[in-house]
Scaffold this motif. Sequence first.
Motif, PDB file in Angstrom:
ATOM      1  N   VAL A   6       2.960  -3.317 -11.125  1.00 51.93           N
ATOM      2  CA  VAL A   6       2.689  -1.871 -11.122  1.00 51.93           C
ATOM      3  C   VAL A   6       3.526  -1.187 -12.200  1.00 51.93           C
ATOM      4  O   VAL A   6       3.048  -0.307 -12.926  1.00 51.93           O
ATOM      5  CB  VAL A   6       2.982  -1.264  -9.736  1.00 51.93           C
ATOM      6  CG1 VAL A   6       2.945   0.267  -9.796  1.00 51.93           C
ATOM      7  CG2 VAL A   6       1.975  -1.766  -8.705  1.00 51.93           C
ATOM      8  N   ALA A   7       4.780  -1.594 -12.328  1.00 51.31           N
ATOM      9  CA  ALA A   7       5.645  -1.030 -13.367  1.00 51.31           C
ATOM     10  C   ALA A   7       5.036  -1.262 -14.749  1.00 51.31           C
ATOM     11  O   ALA A   7       5.060  -0.366 -15.607  1.00 51.31           O
ATOM     12  CB  ALA A   7       7.033  -1.657 -13.281  1.00 51.31           C
TER      13      ALA A   7
ATOM     14  N   MET B  32       0.777   6.422  -7.291  1.00 52.36           N
ATOM     15  CA  MET B  32      -0.495   6.834  -7.883  1.00 52.36           C
ATOM     16  C   MET B  32      -0.713   8.342  -7.713  1.00 52.36           C
ATOM     17  O   MET B  32      -0.405   8.906  -6.664  1.00 52.36           O
ATOM     18  CB  MET B  32      -1.662   6.087  -7.239  1.00 52.36           C
ATOM     19  CG  MET B  32      -1.664   4.577  -7.464  1.00 52.36           C
ATOM     20  SD  MET B  32      -1.786   4.057  -9.189  1.00 52.36           S
ATOM     21  CE  MET B  32      -0.073   3.614  -9.529  1.00 52.36           C
ATOM     22  N   GLU B  33      -1.245   8.964  -8.747  1.00 52.80           N
ATOM     23  CA  GLU B  33      -1.572  10.391  -8.687  1.00 52.80           C
ATOM     24  C   GLU B  33      -2.954  10.580  -8.065  1.00 52.80           C
ATOM     25  O   GLU B  33      -3.816   9.695  -8.137  1.00 52.80           O
ATOM     26  CB  GLU B  33      -1.560  10.995 -10.096  1.00 52.80           C
ATOM     27  CG  GLU B  33      -0.222  10.897 -10.817  1.00 52.80           C
ATOM     28  CD  GLU B  33       0.822  11.819 -10.227  1.00 52.80           C
ATOM     29  OE1 GLU B  33       0.443  12.773  -9.534  1.00 52.80           O
ATOM     30  OE2 GLU B  33       2.020  11.579 -10.463  1.00 52.80           O
ATOM     31  N   GLU B  34      -3.172  11.748  -7.481  1.00 50.84           N
ATOM     32  CA  GLU B  34      -4.473  12.060  -6.889  1.00 50.84           C
ATOM     33  C   GLU B  34      -5.565  12.050  -7.965  1.00 50.84           C
ATOM     34  O   GLU B  34      -5.400  12.608  -9.052  1.00 50.84           O
ATOM     35  CB  GLU B  34      -4.440  13.434  -6.217  1.00 50.84           C
ATOM     36  CG  GLU B  34      -3.550  13.517  -4.988  1.00 50.84           C
ATOM     37  CD  GLU B  34      -4.177  12.882  -3.756  1.00 50.84           C
ATOM     38  OE1 GLU B  34      -5.425  12.725  -3.738  1.00 50.84           O
ATOM     39  OE2 GLU B  34      -3.435  12.547  -2.823  1.00 50.84           O
ATOM     40  N   GLU B  35      -6.663  11.383  -7.634  1.00 46.05           N
ATOM     41  CA  GLU B  35      -7.862  11.340  -8.476  1.00 46.05           C
ATOM     42  C   GLU B  35      -7.553  10.937  -9.916  1.00 46.05           C
ATOM     43  O   GLU B  35      -8.098  11.491 -10.863  1.00 46.05           O
ATOM     44  CB  GLU B  35      -8.609  12.682  -8.419  1.00 46.05           C
ATOM     45  CG  GLU B  35      -9.141  12.989  -7.028  1.00 46.05           C
ATOM     46  CD  GLU B  35     -10.100  14.159  -7.006  1.00 46.05           C
ATOM     47  OE1 GLU B  35     -10.901  14.305  -7.955  1.00 46.05           O
ATOM     48  OE2 GLU B  35     -10.054  14.936  -6.035  1.00 46.05           O
ATOM     49  N   ASP B  36      -6.665   9.964 -10.054  1.00 42.77           N
ATOM     50  CA  ASP B  36      -6.339   9.388 -11.362  1.00 42.77           C
ATOM     51  C   ASP B  36      -6.762   7.922 -11.326  1.00 42.77           C
ATOM     52  O   ASP B  36      -6.029   7.081 -10.796  1.00 42.77           O
ATOM     53  CB  ASP B  36      -4.844   9.521 -11.651  1.00 42.77           C
ATOM     54  CG  ASP B  36      -4.446   8.862 -12.953  1.00 42.77           C
ATOM     55  OD1 ASP B  36      -5.324   8.711 -13.836  1.00 42.77           O
ATOM     56  OD2 ASP B  36      -3.264   8.484 -13.101  1.00 42.77           O
TER      57      ASP B  36
ATOM     58  N   VAL C 144       0.831  -1.209   0.000  1.00 38.08           N
ATOM     59  CA  VAL C 144       0.000   0.000   0.000  1.00 38.08           C
ATOM     60  C   VAL C 144       0.865   1.259   0.000  1.00 38.08           C
ATOM     61  O   VAL C 144       0.463   2.298  -0.541  1.00 38.08           O
ATOM     62  CB  VAL C 144      -0.999   0.005   1.182  1.00 38.08           C
ATOM     63  CG1 VAL C 144      -2.032  -1.111   1.031  1.00 38.08           C
ATOM     64  CG2 VAL C 144      -0.315  -0.078   2.534  1.00 38.08           C
ATOM     65  N   GLU C 145       2.068   1.181   0.579  1.00 42.65           N
ATOM     66  CA  GLU C 145       2.987   2.320   0.511  1.00 42.65           C
ATOM     67  C   GLU C 145       3.407   2.578  -0.934  1.00 42.65           C
ATOM     68  O   GLU C 145       3.482   3.732  -1.382  1.00 42.65           O
ATOM     69  CB  GLU C 145       4.214   2.065   1.377  1.00 42.65           C
ATOM     70  CG  GLU C 145       5.204   3.227   1.374  1.00 42.65           C
ATOM     71  CD  GLU C 145       6.507   2.911   2.078  1.00 42.65           C
ATOM     72  OE1 GLU C 145       7.062   3.803   2.737  1.00 42.65           O
ATOM     73  OE2 GLU C 145       6.989   1.757   1.950  1.00 42.65           O
ATOM     74  N   LEU C 146       3.678   1.507  -1.679  1.00 42.05           N
ATOM     75  CA  LEU C 146       4.052   1.648  -3.086  1.00 42.05           C
ATOM     76  C   LEU C 146       2.927   2.286  -3.885  1.00 42.05           C
ATOM     77  O   LEU C 146       3.160   3.204  -4.683  1.00 42.05           O
ATOM     78  CB  LEU C 146       4.395   0.274  -3.662  1.00 42.05           C
ATOM     79  CG  LEU C 146       4.784   0.247  -5.140  1.00 42.05           C
ATOM     80  CD1 LEU C 146       6.210   0.761  -5.320  1.00 42.05           C
ATOM     81  CD2 LEU C 146       4.660  -1.164  -5.710  1.00 42.05           C
TER      82      LEU C 146
END
Length: 254
Positions: free
Chosen positions: A146-147, A108-112, A101-103
């Motif tokens: 994620v990458a 992640m960008e806000e509201e993306d 969850v830290e990753l």
Amino acid sequence: MAQRDIIRTQAIVLRGMDYSETSRIVTLFTREQGKLSVMAKGARRTKSSFGSTLQPMAFTQVVYYYKPTRTLQMLSESSHVRAFHDLNRRLDKITIGLRIVELVDALMEEEDPQPAVFRLTLSAMDALDRAEERIDNLWPFVQLRVARVLGVAPAIDRDNVEAVTDEGGILSLANGGVYPRTARPSHARKASRAALRAFAILARADVDVILRMDLDRQTRARVHQLVAEYMQFHFESAYPTRSRDVISQMKGQG
């Protein structure tokens, strides 16, 4: 959206911090809106209706009031969609879950909206909850997934992987490709055949396959190192290390 909408959605809790004597600010990763921060008034009270639903890694259904001009939304309700009981009982599982969850929070960008990352995070928490062994494989697996979503998937070529001999080979941090020792890729890192094959599998296989991978201690440590270097090469200072450092300190004190 309207000037003030009531939103109901599923979310994974990424982190939280105390705010005043009774409230908390919580960062959520929602299915539809991506990452956003909410104010949970009264969450610190002993008899708060929020209970444990705002703890990191919780999979919840939330209701909040949304204003597009406001960076901090107001949380109204939160309830568990599914509780990960075993995950929250084992320290090794908690450690990996918190790093995941830290990753997500860091990259992640806000509201993306990132539905693929939401599904990945949820499946990783589910796998952590149900798996009995080899859970260490989940951390590098999630990072490489994620990458991939963010456009820097390792360029794994099967022929190159099979060309790596018992003498070892090379990982290119630039493109994530695995090569035999005779190659000269950019930003090369030498590693054993076992570590490079594991890296290739983690980059391509699904979660059930990677949970069956049996790595010896030395190979596992090298794979984790290679994945961390690969992520740091591409995401630089955005790649989080805080939980890793805290865990290292805890182990040193133990």
